[in-house]
Design a protein around this motif. Structure first.
Motif, PDB file in Angstrom:
ATOM      1  N   ASN A 116       0.815  -1.214   0.000  1.00  0.00           N
ATOM      2  CA  ASN A 116       0.000   0.000   0.000  1.00  0.00           C
ATOM      3  C   ASN A 116       0.853   1.271   0.000  1.00  0.00           C
ATOM      4  OD1 ASN A 116       0.844   0.019   2.705  1.00  0.00           O
ATOM      5  ND2 ASN A 116      -1.159  -0.508   3.503  1.00  0.00           N
ATOM      6  N   ALA A 117       2.025   1.237   0.627  1.00  0.00           N
ATOM      7  CA  ALA A 117       2.877   2.419   0.668  1.00  0.00           C
ATOM      8  C   ALA A 117       3.413   2.790  -0.712  1.00  0.00           C
ATOM      9  CB  ALA A 117       4.035   2.201   1.641  1.00  0.00           C
ATOM     10  N   VAL A 118       3.411   1.848  -1.650  1.00  0.00           N
ATOM     11  CA  VAL A 118       3.908   2.146  -2.996  1.00  0.00           C
ATOM     12  C   VAL A 118       3.086   3.247  -3.667  1.00  0.00           C
ATOM     13  CG1 VAL A 118       2.502   0.424  -4.229  1.00  0.00           C
ATOM     14  CG2 VAL A 118       4.758   1.061  -5.127  1.00  0.00           C
ATOM     15  N   GLY A 119       1.881   3.512  -3.163  1.00  0.00           N
ATOM     16  CA  GLY A 119       1.096   4.614  -3.688  1.00  0.00           C
ATOM     17  C   GLY A 119       1.801   5.954  -3.573  1.00  0.00           C
ATOM     18  N   ALA A 120       2.844   6.035  -2.745  1.00  0.00           N
ATOM     19  CA  ALA A 120       3.609   7.273  -2.604  1.00  0.00           C
ATOM     20  C   ALA A 120       4.322   7.667  -3.886  1.00  0.00           C
ATOM     21  CB  ALA A 120       4.623   7.134  -1.468  1.00  0.00           C
ATOM     22  N   CYS A 121       4.473   6.739  -4.811  1.00  0.00           N
ATOM     23  CA  CYS A 121       5.123   7.077  -6.084  1.00  0.00           C
ATOM     24  C   CYS A 121       4.186   7.861  -7.002  1.00  0.00           C
ATOM     25  CB  CYS A 121       5.625   5.822  -6.795  1.00  0.00           C
ATOM     26  SG  CYS A 121       4.337   4.833  -7.597  1.00  0.00           S
ATOM     27  N   GLY A 122       2.895   7.909  -6.657  1.00  0.00           N
ATOM     28  CA  GLY A 122       1.956   8.684  -7.447  1.00  0.00           C
ATOM     29  C   GLY A 122       0.980   7.873  -8.259  1.00  0.00           C
ATOM     30  N   LEU A 123       1.184   6.568  -8.327  1.00  0.00           N
ATOM     31  CA  LEU A 123       0.267   5.703  -9.066  1.00  0.00           C
ATOM     32  C   LEU A 123      -0.861   5.256  -8.139  1.00  0.00           C
ATOM     33  CD1 LEU A 123       2.865   3.547 -11.022  1.00  0.00           C
ATOM     34  CD2 LEU A 123       1.522   5.467 -11.888  1.00  0.00           C
ATOM     35  N   GLN A 124      -2.063   5.215  -8.652  1.00  0.00           N
ATOM     36  CA  GLN A 124      -3.230   4.917  -7.835  1.00  0.00           C
ATOM     37  C   GLN A 124      -3.317   3.419  -7.575  1.00  0.00           C
ATOM     38  OE1 GLN A 124      -6.264   6.789 -10.186  1.00  0.00           O
ATOM     39  NE2 GLN A 124      -5.436   8.840  -9.809  1.00  0.00           N
ATOM     40  N   GLY A 253       1.310   0.368 -16.476  1.00  0.00           N
ATOM     41  CA  GLY A 253       0.365  -0.222 -17.412  1.00  0.00           C
ATOM     42  C   GLY A 253       0.130   0.731 -18.572  1.00  0.00           C
ATOM     43  N   ARG A 254      -0.597   0.277 -19.565  1.00  0.00           N
ATOM     44  CA  ARG A 254      -0.803   1.133 -20.736  1.00  0.00           C
ATOM     45  C   ARG A 254      -1.832   2.217 -20.489  1.00  0.00           C
ATOM     46  NH1 ARG A 254      -5.636  -0.441 -22.594  1.00  0.00           N
ATOM     47  NH2 ARG A 254      -6.241  -2.619 -22.272  1.00  0.00           N
ATOM     48  N   GLN A 255      -2.581   2.127 -19.389  1.00  0.00           N
ATOM     49  CA  GLN A 255      -3.555   3.162 -19.057  1.00  0.00           C
ATOM     50  C   GLN A 255      -3.027   3.969 -17.878  1.00  0.00           C
ATOM     51  OE1 GLN A 255      -7.231   1.081 -18.362  1.00  0.00           O
ATOM     52  NE2 GLN A 255      -7.650   0.789 -20.540  1.00  0.00           N
ATOM     53  N   VAL A 256      -2.542   5.161 -18.147  1.00  0.00           N
ATOM     54  CA  VAL A 256      -1.995   6.032 -17.114  1.00  0.00           C
ATOM     55  C   VAL A 256      -2.879   7.267 -17.011  1.00  0.00           C
ATOM     56  CG1 VAL A 256       0.022   7.328 -16.322  1.00  0.00           C
ATOM     57  CG2 VAL A 256       0.328   5.188 -17.594  1.00  0.00           C
ATOM     58  N   LEU A 261       0.292  10.729 -14.170  1.00  0.00           N
ATOM     59  CA  LEU A 261       1.421  11.186 -14.982  1.00  0.00           C
ATOM     60  C   LEU A 261       1.977  12.506 -14.462  1.00  0.00           C
ATOM     61  CD1 LEU A 261       3.277  10.790 -17.357  1.00  0.00           C
ATOM     62  CD2 LEU A 261       1.546  11.806 -18.841  1.00  0.00           C
ATOM     63  N   ASP A 262       1.114  13.441 -14.107  1.00  0.00           N
ATOM     64  CA  ASP A 262       1.586  14.716 -13.572  1.00  0.00           C
ATOM     65  C   ASP A 262       2.441  14.511 -12.329  1.00  0.00           C
ATOM     66  OD1 ASP A 262       0.300  16.089 -15.568  1.00  0.00           O
ATOM     67  OD2 ASP A 262      -1.451  16.642 -14.364  1.00  0.00           O
ATOM     68  N   TYR A 263       2.049  13.567 -11.490  1.00  0.00           N
ATOM     69  CA  TYR A 263       2.794  13.268 -10.270  1.00  0.00           C
ATOM     70  C   TYR A 263       4.151  12.649 -10.617  1.00  0.00           C
ATOM     71  CZ  TYR A 263       3.076  12.186  -5.252  1.00  0.00           C
ATOM     72  OH  TYR A 263       3.432  12.133  -3.919  1.00  0.00           O
ATOM     73  N   LEU A 264       4.166  11.722 -11.573  1.00  0.00           N
ATOM     74  CA  LEU A 264       5.385  11.002 -11.918  1.00  0.00           C
ATOM     75  C   LEU A 264       6.442  11.898 -12.555  1.00  0.00           C
ATOM     76  CD1 LEU A 264       3.888   7.735 -13.496  1.00  0.00           C
ATOM     77  CD2 LEU A 264       4.835   8.025 -11.203  1.00  0.00           C
ATOM     78  N   LEU A 265       6.008  12.913 -13.282  1.00  0.00           N
ATOM     79  CA  LEU A 265       6.966  13.743 -14.019  1.00  0.00           C
ATOM     80  C   LEU A 265       7.958  14.438 -13.096  1.00  0.00           C
ATOM     81  CD1 LEU A 265       4.650  15.313 -16.760  1.00  0.00           C
ATOM     82  CD2 LEU A 265       6.271  13.417 -16.998  1.00  0.00           C
TER      83      LEU A 265
END
Length: 303
Positions: A116-124, A253-256, A261-265
């Motif tokens: 669950n903590a992996v959500g910190a990377c910005g992916l839902q 995944g192919r659906q971002v 995406l804004d978070y990941l950039l």
């Protein structure tokens, strides 16, 4: 009572208040010591914080000598501490089953984990599919069973969490062949090693579950004060020095979603290049169009 207590991800103080109170009253306290490790704590710091001796439980003890852990747990309180959450590994489920078979009551006290903590990377989190484990390759053992799960996730547009191998107390094979018991030094898989192995398996399988340009996220020291994330393609992360362990990798995944995406950039060296890689990957793995609807058949009577 057997208390299954999650410790969280980094510090001895990451344990919950309820978990700490349970550990302090237990007659014996075991620390599962092979599926993961606390990054900012050790046996001594745990013992000081809990006020109890902590017994390290390696794989052999948990899987083959569980009776030692459960001994007298019908009358005594026993704690089994797990880094992350208590059910982060199937071994822990097996321990609960064994306790039930001996009519030992069990209480689970949960905590944060990489799941669950992996959500910190910005992916839902609800956009993640099956998590997979990536193990160290050897000269004659290079398993690729993870590949099919990545393919399944990617086909339906879901992200894949890659859990990287750790070797905490592994017997030395050469010493065993000579009748001696020795253990290799601890090893923790790096982001670069993981990505290199992924590229090797794609080159072998050639089924195009991903490409060197597939966008990924390197996750380092999650849950610690110096956690970090790096957005890059699989090829770029195969040459990335992620620093001290522990590490994970997420393959997109192919659906971002635009918010994702804004978070990941913010984690990309070149945000424009990463955005283009995401867009290209969505086109690369776009599902095939549905077959055309069958045309109405016109009978000869209607002509």
């Amino acid at each position: 009572m057997l208390y299954m207590i999650g410790l969280g991800l980094a510090h001895e103080t990451d344990i919950t208040v309820r978990g700490l109170e349970a550990a302090k009253k237990c007659k014996r306290v075991y620390l599962e010591h092979y599926t993961s490790v606390l990054m900012s704590a050790n046996k001594e710091s745990l013992e000081k914080f809990y006020g109890r001796e902590v017994i390290l439980a390696d794989r052999e003890m948990v899987e083959s000598e569980s009776d030692k852990i459960l001994e007298n747990a019908q009358e005594d309180d026993v704690a089994f501490l797990v880094v992350g959450d208590v059910f982060g590994a199937t071994t822990h489920t097996d321990l609960v089953i064994r306790a039930r078979e001996q009519n030992i009551p069990v209480e689970s006290i949960h905590n944060a984990s990489v799941m669950n903590a992996v959500g910190a990377c910005g992916l839902q989190l609800y956009n993640f599919g099956q998590a997979v484990s990536i193990v160290f390759f050897t000269e004659d053992w290079r398993p690729d069973s993870f590949y099919n799960k990545i393919m399944e996730n990617r086909r339906i547009g879901l992200h894949t969490l890659l859990l990287l191998d750790i070797k905490v107390k592994e017997p030395n094979i050469k010493a065993m062949m000579q009748g001696r018991i020795e253990y290799d030094p601890p090893r923790y898989m790096s982001v670069a090693t993981c990505c290199q192995q992924l590229l090797e398996i794609e080159e072998k399988r050639k089924e195009e579950a991903y490409t060197p340009q597939t966008p990924c996220i390197a996750v380092s020291r999650l849950g610690s004060p110096n956690q970090s994330f790096k957005a890059g393609t699989l090829e770029e992360l195969a040459n990335y020095d992620a620093g001290e362990p522990l590490h994970s990798v997420v393959m997109l995944g192919r659906q971002v979603h635009d918010i994702e995406l804004d978070y990941l950039l913010a984690f990309a060296n070149d945000p424009d290049a990463y955005r283009k890689a995401v867009a290209a990957d969505q086109e690369y793995f776009k599902p095939p169009p549905p077959p055309p609807a069958p045309q109405d058949i016109i009978s000869s009577d209607e002509e």
